[in-house]
Structure formats: C-alpha cells, structure tokens
Design a protein around this motif. Structure first.
Motif, PDB file in Angstrom:
ATOM      1  N   ASN A 154       0.824  -1.220   0.000  1.00  0.00           N
ATOM      2  CA  ASN A 154       0.000   0.000   0.000  1.00  0.00           C
ATOM      3  C   ASN A 154       0.851   1.260   0.000  1.00  0.00           C
ATOM      4  OD1 ASN A 154      -2.535  -1.360   0.046  1.00  0.00           O
ATOM      5  ND2 ASN A 154      -2.202  -1.772   2.225  1.00  0.00           N
ATOM      6  N   SER A 155       1.760   1.306  -0.952  1.00  0.00           N
ATOM      7  CA  SER A 155       2.610   2.486  -1.047  1.00  0.00           C
ATOM      8  C   SER A 155       2.721   2.917  -2.500  1.00  0.00           C
ATOM      9  CB  SER A 155       4.010   2.163  -0.502  1.00  0.00           C
ATOM     10  OG  SER A 155       4.703   1.332  -1.418  1.00  0.00           O
ATOM     11  N   LYS A 156       3.320   4.109  -2.642  1.00  0.00           N
ATOM     12  CA  LYS A 156       3.621   4.591  -3.986  1.00  0.00           C
ATOM     13  C   LYS A 156       5.073   5.012  -3.972  1.00  0.00           C
ATOM     14  CE  LYS A 156       2.080   7.877  -7.462  1.00  0.00           C
ATOM     15  NZ  LYS A 156       1.204   9.002  -7.791  1.00  0.00           N
ATOM     16  N   VAL A 157       5.820   4.498  -4.926  1.00  0.00           N
ATOM     17  CA  VAL A 157       7.236   4.870  -4.981  1.00  0.00           C
ATOM     18  C   VAL A 157       7.566   5.380  -6.375  1.00  0.00           C
ATOM     19  CG1 VAL A 157       8.020   3.235  -3.237  1.00  0.00           C
ATOM     20  CG2 VAL A 157       7.987   2.551  -5.596  1.00  0.00           C
ATOM     21  N   GLU A 158       8.586   6.235  -6.381  1.00  0.00           N
ATOM     22  CA  GLU A 158       9.135   6.652  -7.674  1.00  0.00           C
ATOM     23  C   GLU A 158      10.563   6.109  -7.694  1.00  0.00           C
ATOM     24  OE1 GLU A 158       7.743  10.587  -9.047  1.00  0.00           O
ATOM     25  OE2 GLU A 158       9.869  10.857  -9.599  1.00  0.00           O
ATOM     26  N   LEU A 159      10.912   5.502  -8.829  1.00  0.00           N
ATOM     27  CA  LEU A 159      12.243   4.921  -8.880  1.00  0.00           C
ATOM     28  C   LEU A 159      12.943   5.302 -10.172  1.00  0.00           C
ATOM     29  CD1 LEU A 159      12.252   2.228 -10.998  1.00  0.00           C
ATOM     30  CD2 LEU A 159      10.807   1.348  -9.164  1.00  0.00           C
ATOM     31  N   GLU A 160      14.232   5.059 -10.154  1.00  0.00           N
ATOM     32  CA  GLU A 160      15.074   5.388 -11.309  1.00  0.00           C
ATOM     33  C   GLU A 160      15.834   4.115 -11.681  1.00  0.00           C
ATOM     34  OE1 GLU A 160      17.624   9.337 -11.796  1.00  0.00           O
ATOM     35  OE2 GLU A 160      18.555   7.909 -10.420  1.00  0.00           O
ATOM     36  N   LEU A 161      15.868   3.816 -12.969  1.00  0.00           N
ATOM     37  CA  LEU A 161      16.624   2.662 -13.472  1.00  0.00           C
ATOM     38  C   LEU A 161      17.770   3.183 -14.337  1.00  0.00           C
ATOM     39  CD1 LEU A 161      14.212  -0.065 -14.965  1.00  0.00           C
ATOM     40  CD2 LEU A 161      16.047  -0.443 -13.347  1.00  0.00           C
ATOM     41  N   LEU A 162      18.976   2.856 -13.956  1.00  0.00           N
ATOM     42  CA  LEU A 162      20.139   3.317 -14.729  1.00  0.00           C
ATOM     43  C   LEU A 162      20.782   2.084 -15.364  1.00  0.00           C
ATOM     44  CD1 LEU A 162      21.499   5.509 -11.807  1.00  0.00           C
ATOM     45  CD2 LEU A 162      20.331   6.378 -13.820  1.00  0.00           C
ATOM     46  N   VAL A 163      20.769   2.051 -16.666  1.00  0.00           N
ATOM     47  CA  VAL A 163      21.285   0.889 -17.375  1.00  0.00           C
ATOM     48  C   VAL A 163      22.697   1.191 -17.869  1.00  0.00           C
ATOM     49  CG1 VAL A 163      20.882  -0.715 -19.288  1.00  0.00           C
ATOM     50  CG2 VAL A 163      18.935   0.299 -18.103  1.00  0.00           C
ATOM     51  N   TYR A 164      23.646   0.382 -17.379  1.00  0.00           N
ATOM     52  CA  TYR A 164      25.050   0.571 -17.752  1.00  0.00           C
ATOM     53  C   TYR A 164      25.473  -0.554 -18.696  1.00  0.00           C
ATOM     54  CZ  TYR A 164      25.543   3.896 -13.897  1.00  0.00           C
ATOM     55  OH  TYR A 164      25.406   4.968 -13.060  1.00  0.00           O
ATOM     56  N   ARG A 165      26.168  -0.192 -19.735  1.00  0.00           N
ATOM     57  CA  ARG A 165      26.773  -1.172 -20.637  1.00  0.00           C
ATOM     58  C   ARG A 165      28.231  -0.760 -20.866  1.00  0.00           C
ATOM     59  NH1 ARG A 165      23.091  -3.408 -19.103  1.00  0.00           N
ATOM     60  NH2 ARG A 165      21.194  -4.066 -20.173  1.00  0.00           N
ATOM     61  N   GLU A 166      29.115  -1.720 -20.784  1.00  0.00           N
ATOM     62  CA  GLU A 166      30.558  -1.428 -20.880  1.00  0.00           C
ATOM     63  C   GLU A 166      30.936  -0.319 -19.906  1.00  0.00           C
ATOM     64  OE1 GLU A 166      31.244  -2.638 -25.560  1.00  0.00           O
ATOM     65  OE2 GLU A 166      30.542  -0.640 -25.080  1.00  0.00           O
ATOM     66  N   ASN A 167      30.336  -0.422 -18.726  1.00  0.00           N
ATOM     67  CA  ASN A 167      30.602   0.521 -17.628  1.00  0.00           C
ATOM     68  C   ASN A 167      30.194   1.960 -17.907  1.00  0.00           C
ATOM     69  OD1 ASN A 167      31.533  -1.247 -15.679  1.00  0.00           O
ATOM     70  ND2 ASN A 167      33.613  -1.210 -16.478  1.00  0.00           N
ATOM     71  N   LYS A 168      29.434   2.162 -18.973  1.00  0.00           N
ATOM     72  CA  LYS A 168      28.970   3.528 -19.275  1.00  0.00           C
ATOM     73  C   LYS A 168      27.452   3.558 -19.139  1.00  0.00           C
ATOM     74  CE  LYS A 168      32.639   4.553 -22.530  1.00  0.00           C
ATOM     75  NZ  LYS A 168      33.006   4.442 -23.921  1.00  0.00           N
ATOM     76  N   LEU A 169      26.959   4.670 -18.609  1.00  0.00           N
ATOM     77  CA  LEU A 169      25.510   4.824 -18.476  1.00  0.00           C
ATOM     78  C   LEU A 169      24.907   4.998 -19.853  1.00  0.00           C
ATOM     79  CD1 LEU A 169      22.975   5.256 -16.742  1.00  0.00           C
ATOM     80  CD2 LEU A 169      23.539   7.688 -16.628  1.00  0.00           C
ATOM     81  N   ARG A 170      24.003   4.083 -20.202  1.00  0.00           N
ATOM     82  CA  ARG A 170      23.415   4.129 -21.548  1.00  0.00           C
ATOM     83  C   ARG A 170      22.014   4.696 -21.544  1.00  0.00           C
ATOM     84  NH1 ARG A 170      27.596   3.468 -25.065  1.00  0.00           N
ATOM     85  NH2 ARG A 170      28.926   1.794 -24.332  1.00  0.00           N
ATOM     86  N   THR A 171      21.220   4.264 -20.566  1.00  0.00           N
ATOM     87  CA  THR A 171      19.819   4.707 -20.552  1.00  0.00           C
ATOM     88  C   THR A 171      19.374   4.945 -19.117  1.00  0.00           C
ATOM     89  OG1 THR A 171      19.570   2.857 -22.097  1.00  0.00           O
ATOM     90  CG2 THR A 171      17.647   4.229 -21.756  1.00  0.00           C
ATOM     91  N   THR A 172      18.509   5.935 -18.972  1.00  0.00           N
ATOM     92  CA  THR A 172      17.902   6.214 -17.662  1.00  0.00           C
ATOM     93  C   THR A 172      16.391   6.167 -17.820  1.00  0.00           C
ATOM     94  OG1 THR A 172      19.740   7.664 -17.069  1.00  0.00           O
ATOM     95  CG2 THR A 172      17.710   7.899 -15.794  1.00  0.00           C
ATOM     96  N   TYR A 173      15.770   5.403 -16.959  1.00  0.00           N
ATOM     97  CA  TYR A 173      14.305   5.361 -16.936  1.00  0.00           C
ATOM     98  C   TYR A 173      13.841   5.830 -15.570  1.00  0.00           C
ATOM     99  CZ  TYR A 173      14.659   2.145 -20.932  1.00  0.00           C
ATOM    100  OH  TYR A 173      14.934   1.579 -22.152  1.00  0.00           O
ATOM    101  N   ARG A 174      12.665   6.484 -15.572  1.00  0.00           N
ATOM    102  CA  ARG A 174      12.031   6.791 -14.288  1.00  0.00           C
ATOM    103  C   ARG A 174      10.648   6.167 -14.315  1.00  0.00           C
ATOM    104  NH1 ARG A 174      14.262  12.278 -13.962  1.00  0.00           N
ATOM    105  NH2 ARG A 174      16.294  11.891 -13.028  1.00  0.00           N
TER     106      ARG A 174
END
Lengths: 264, 408
Positions: free
Chosen positions: A59-79
């Motif tokens: 019974n909660s609401k959360v906001e989260l961030e997904l940081l996708v790293y490939r070859e140790n570099k940040l490629r995509t960010t999702y919220r």
C-alpha cells in the motif's frame, strides 16, 4: 528427616528434569536452524528479509530510477512510478524518457503480467521473466520481491558480507514455473536486512547477482538501492534507486485490473 | 476435299505462307518453351528448397501457426521420437526428423541479443535434407556426437563479433516458465533465404530439449520423400495415418513452406499468360491479314466458284480450312521444335545460373515439359487460324458473283 527428604527429592528432580528439559529443547529445535544454536529458522529469516522489502512497499507509492550501464557507461535512464498494493498487485508506469512515457506494466495476480504500450494502445500478456525496460531486472525481480511464496529456504551457514555478519540462505524453487531454480540469499544477521541475491538457472549456472543496500532512513529500513549484474555481458549492470516513497496509500479496487490498463 | 484444296491454295503464294508459318512456329515455340522453362524452374526451385530446408512437407501442432509465436513451447508435439519413427514407416517416406523451435538471448560475453533458435536431430536432418549443408557459409555443420555445438546466422555472428571456436552463452525460458542457461561453442555460420541470418541459432535437438527442460517434444517433423511427383499422395497417406492416432496435427506442403514460392510462381504464370495472349493476338493478326489478302487477290476466283454453283457455306469452309491448316502446320512444327529443344537442353544439364543469395551452390534450371502449356501452345494456332480466317471467309462467302467477276 523431612528436610533431608525434601532436599533429596528436589535434587532428584533437578537431576532428571534439567537434562530432560535440555533434551526436549534440542529435539524441539527445527532442522532449518543452525546446528548447536537456538536461532531463527530459515523460513523465519527469509520472511523477515522479505518483510524489509515487500512489507514496506505494501500500500505504497514509490518513484524509482533505473540506470542501465553497458561497458561501464551509463546508456539509458528510466524513471518509473510504482503503485504497490501487495506482492501480487503492482502497477508500474514509465514517466521518463518521453519516448517511453505512458508505458505501463501490471501484475494482476500471481504470474499474471501485462504490458501496455500507448503508441499502439494495446495491452499484451507478458512473462514474469521478461526484461524490465531492457534492463538486467526481470519483471518479477522488481514487482514480486517476496521469495517465501515460491522458494523453500535452507540455511547454508553464515558469512561476512560488506563487513557485516550475514545468514546465507539457499532457496530452492518449489516448482519449475519459478523463474530461478535456486537463489543464494545473504541476509544481515543483526536486522534481517537483505544484502545480496545470486540467481541460478535450472542448469545450476549463475545468471545474475543483485546487491541491495539501504541508504536513506526515510524508507523504513527498506533497501533503496539495487545493483543487478548479469553474467551475459561483462561490464553490464543496472542500478535501481527508489527516489521517493509514500506509504499508507489506498487504491481503488480496479487499479490493478487489466481493463484499467487501457485507461489513460 | 476441302482440306486438300485448301492446302494447295496455301502454297500458291509460298513466300507469304512461309512468312506466316514462321511467325506461328515462333509463337508456339515461345509459348511452349516458356511453359517448359517455368515448369522446370518451379520444380528445380522446389527441389532445391525441399533438399536444403523445408523437406517435402512438415507436420506440426494444429495451433502452431496461430499461437506458435506467443507460446512456441506450448504448441509442440509430444512423443517426438515415436512420431518420427511412425512417419518414417509410412510407404513413400524416405526420411524424417524432428526439430524444436524456441527463442532466447545469446551472448558473446561482451554483447547479447535475441535469437530465434531451432534444435535439430542432426543425423536425421542430414538424411532428410541432403542439401542443407549448402547453407553453411563458414566453419562446419553441427556434429551429432558433440554436445554444445552451436551454428549461428552469419549476420548474428557478425553482430556479436564472434568467430568459429568462440564461446557463447544462451539463456532461455523453459517449458514451465523458469530461466535456464547453457554455454556453447560456435562451430559454424549459415546463410539462408528464408530464415533471418541476424537472429538464427541452431543446436542439437537433445541439447535444446535439455536446455528447455522438455522431454521428447518437437515443434515440427520434417519429412523427405524420394519421388517429387509422389509428394501429394504421400502427404495424404501420412494425414490418414496420423488422424487415426488422434494427434492434434496439421501437415504443410512445400509450396506453403517456401517463402514467396506460391506468389512468385503465380506471378511467373501470369506473365507467361500475358505473353501467350500477346502472341495470340500477333498470330491472329498475321493469319487474319494473310487470309484477307488472299480473299482480295482471289475475288475473281471466288466469283467464278460462286457462278459455277458453289454454295456460300462451301466458300466459307474453304477459307476456314486454309486458316486451320496454316495454324495446324505451325502448331505441329512449333510443338515438335519446342519439345525437342526442351529435351536437348535438359539432356545437357539445363541452364546454369550463379548461386542464389545465401547459398554456395550453382543453380541449374532444367526445363521440364509442361503438358498443359504444350496442349495450349499447340491448340492455340489451330483456334487462332480458324478465328482469324472467319472474317475473310465470311467476306468471301458473301461476295456477289457478278460483282466479284466484274470488279477491276
């Protein structure tokens, strides 16, 4: 005479009763407990670790961030915004980046996952094992964090992990429909906070590793940072962070139905 | 008598008759020759694909076509080994093997991507598809005795940046929904015209069944038939046998399995019909023109015949007979020439073309006599000759004898 008799009787009782009590205590200890110690059972440890994550999300609401790293570099960010009723009723909506905005993922029951794509206005049934937003997390990793329903735990000992004493649990899948055949789960001894999960396939090969930590006190001790790395690619990982947490939210009954998915 | 008279009349102007005959013979040659060539091309294309990838026909779960994409493992046939043996025992079946289709992720360790995979019974595949090794573009085909070998589409191997001998990691969702992983070694790369080279993955059937945790299930059974012309009959027999076993199956013949085959053949046939029609018009025009010229030149003769008491119908019949004979001679000669040419070219191995895209073997198109086109090609000038001669024949018949004899 009477006192002597009483003394002898009491001594006799102590002679018999104490060992008897100890024996009964030892026999009463479940097999899942650590040998030689009176401690929690494997299931208790697992339940308490699950509670740290799942119970706080109820019974909660959360906001989260997904940081996708490939070859140790940040490629995509999702919220994403997550509406969480319980372990089997979760609605996740992508709010960033703009090209994915409005995409929704719904868990409407055990093993009942749906994906809604606004650009084609269509909802399709998906597998719990599908990747979440092309990251290293699968749908079930994020939406169904509670493991005690699907896995049978055994205590495999204690270890030091991240500088802290931890129970090491070995979780075996109850049946073949579980996404992972085996999970090795490290849980902090002091407060049963989850620390790490190693996910194994049915061929007993390590597939993924999830490291968890709690960095903020506002999350009620719930882990808020998760790092999932996969054996498939070197230097590949996904970092998930809870950005905000709103407990005690009440949801309408139809919030977690597949029909409600199509509603904007 | 009319035919004899008509035949003699034709050679009164030998040059004109010969020119008309040459055009008719050429038309017949083109129509029948094109039909034979297309028939040969159709057969050779089908035989190539049958030997290299599709088999004569395949048996699959009846719902596979509709639900196979979303639930490939659920739409499989149980008891794959017994099913293959059952099919092999049916008269006319030369060989058969089972294959299992599935999807998942493949990784080189540095990159990963999706794949469309197939597990094949390697030894039996070799018997059923003798030309499938033509599709190997590098390395070797799978070895039935060696576990862990993997063949990838050439584009997939390129995108992963791996070479023969490199390890690959394969992750799949099993039959019951769990995840499983295995490691393999790239042994070969393939190119094909009807599977995307950018997502193709092949492994031994036993390895795939173990990875997917399915016991003895197959997506399709591929069947080879020794006699190409007997394929429809063998299919019917297999259908009958399997229907008795109450298996939820459907058979798909090679025309359905070879991509664009049906539409391409239909297009070629349409084009050949258009060509036939054009030739029909040209031949008709030639004969009609020739007959019209003959009527004009023989007005006095027609007037004389009419004056001597020849009926209109007899005059008409005479000219129609001339048209019929001219068409008939052209048809016969054209048919004989076309058939002889077909047989000579076939005896010399046909036309040799460079390898089709995605293969390494040259393609030979051996023309095969198409009975339908041969009949059409031979009948056409006969009908056209009569049709084209009708108007001049009617004109000649309706001519007034006085007018015909007195006209300058």
């Amino acid at each position: 005479m009477k006192r002597v008799w009483l003394f002898r009787t009491t001594a006799a009782i102590r002679l018999i009763a104490v060992p008897l009590a100890v024996a009964m205590t030892v026999l009463a200890v479940p097999r899942e407990s650590i040998a030689g110690e009176a401690g929690p059972t494997a299931l208790q440890i697992l339940e308490r670790a699950d509670d740290h994550w799942d119970l706080n999300l109820k019974n909660s609401k959360v906001e989260l961030e997904l940081l996708v790293y490939r070859e140790n570099k940040l490629r995509t960010t999702y919220r994403m915004s997550l509406k969480y009723q319980d372990n089997y009723h979760v609605l996740a909506e992508t709010i960033y980046p703009p090209r994915n905005e409005g995409e929704k993922m719904l868990q409407a029951g055990r093993k009942n996952f749906w994906l809604y794509l606004p650009n084609i206005n269509k909802a399709v049934k998906i597998s719990e094992s599908n990747s979440l937003s092309n990251s290293d997390f699968s749908n079930t990793d994020l939406l169904s964090p509670r493991l005690s329903h699907e896995y049978v735990p055994n205590i495999a000992g204690t270890e030091k992990l991240f500088g802290t004493e931890a129970y090491k649990l070995e979780l075996q899948a109850k049946d073949e429909s579980s996404p992972y055949a085996k999970i090795i789960y490290w849980v902090r001894k002091s407060d049963y906070s989850p620390l790490r999960r190693d996910y194994y396939t049915f061929s007993q090969q390590l597939l993924k590793r999830l490291d968890m930590k709690s960095t903020s006190r506002s999350m009620n001790g719930m882990p808020d940072t998760f790092v999932m790395s996969s054996v498939l690619e070197k230097d590949k990982k996904t970092v998930l962070r809870y950005l905000s947490y709103q407990p005690n939210v009440t949801y309408k009954q139809d919030t977690f139905s597949s029909d409600a998915l199509m509603r904007r | 008598m009319f035919l004899m008279l008509a035949y003699k009349n034709l050679w009164r102007n030998m040059r004109r008759t010969l020119l008309a005959e040459i055009s008719i013979i050429f038309g017949v040659l083109v129509i029948i020759g094109t039909g034979n060539f297309l028939n040969g091309m159709q057969r050779n294309w089908a035989m190539f694909e049958i030997g290299a990838s599709t088999g004569a026909f395949q048996i699959e779960h009846r719902d596979y076509k509709d639900l196979g994409k979303s639930e490939p493992l659920k739409m499989t046939l149980e008891g794959g080994s017994a099913l293959v043996e059952k099919i092999k025992s049916i008269p006319g079946v030369d060989a058969a093997y089972g294959k299992l289709k599935f999807t998942g992720m493949v990784s080189s360790g540095l990159k990963s991507t999706f794949f469309d995979g197939v597990g094949v019974d390697v030894a039996r595949q070799r018997q059923t598809l003798p030309r499938q090794e033509d599709l190997i573009a590098g390395g070797k085909p799978l070895d039935e005795t060696r576990q862990g070998g993997v063949v990838l589409g050439a584009d997939l191997a390129d995108s992963l940046g791996i070479e023969i001998g490199d390890p690959v990691t394969i992750v799949v969702q099993t039959f019951h929904g769990g995840l499983n992983l295995t490691y393999g070694t790239l042994v070969g790369v393939k190119n094909g015209r009807h599977f995307p080279s950018s997502t193709y993955l092949e492994m031994r059937l036993e390895d795939a069944q173990q990875l997917l945790r399915v016991r003895d299930r197959v997506s399709q059974v591929v069947v080879g038939v020794a006699d190409f012309d007997a394929i429809p009959a063998v299919m019917r027999q297999v259908n009958g046998e399997l229907t008795r076993e109450a298996i939820p199956f459907v058979t798909r013949g090679y025309p359905e399995l070879i991509p664009i085959y049906a539409s391409a053949i239909a297009s070629f046939k349409f084009v050949s019909k258009v060509v036939g029609f054009v030739l029909f018009m040209l031949v008709a025009g030639g004969i009609g023109n020739m007959m019209a010229m003959a009527v004009m030149e023989r007005k006095k003769e027609i007037g004389t015949m009419r004056a001597l008491g020849m009926e209109k119908t007899h005059v008409r019949k005479l000219f129609l007979a001339e048209g019929f004979i001219i068409g008939g001679i052209g048809a016969l000669v054209g048919f004989v020439l076309a058939t002889a040419l077909t047989m000579v070219v076939a005896a010399h191995g046909g036309f040799h073309l460079p390898p089709p895209p995605g293969t390494s073997q040259n393609l030979s198109i051996i023309p095969v006599i198409d009975p339908l086109m041969s009949v059409f090609g031979a009948a056409m000038p006969l009908l056209v000759g009569v049709f084209a001669a009708w108007w001049p024949a009617s004109t000649s018949a309706n001519m007034s004898p006085v007018q015909a004899l007195t006209e300058e």
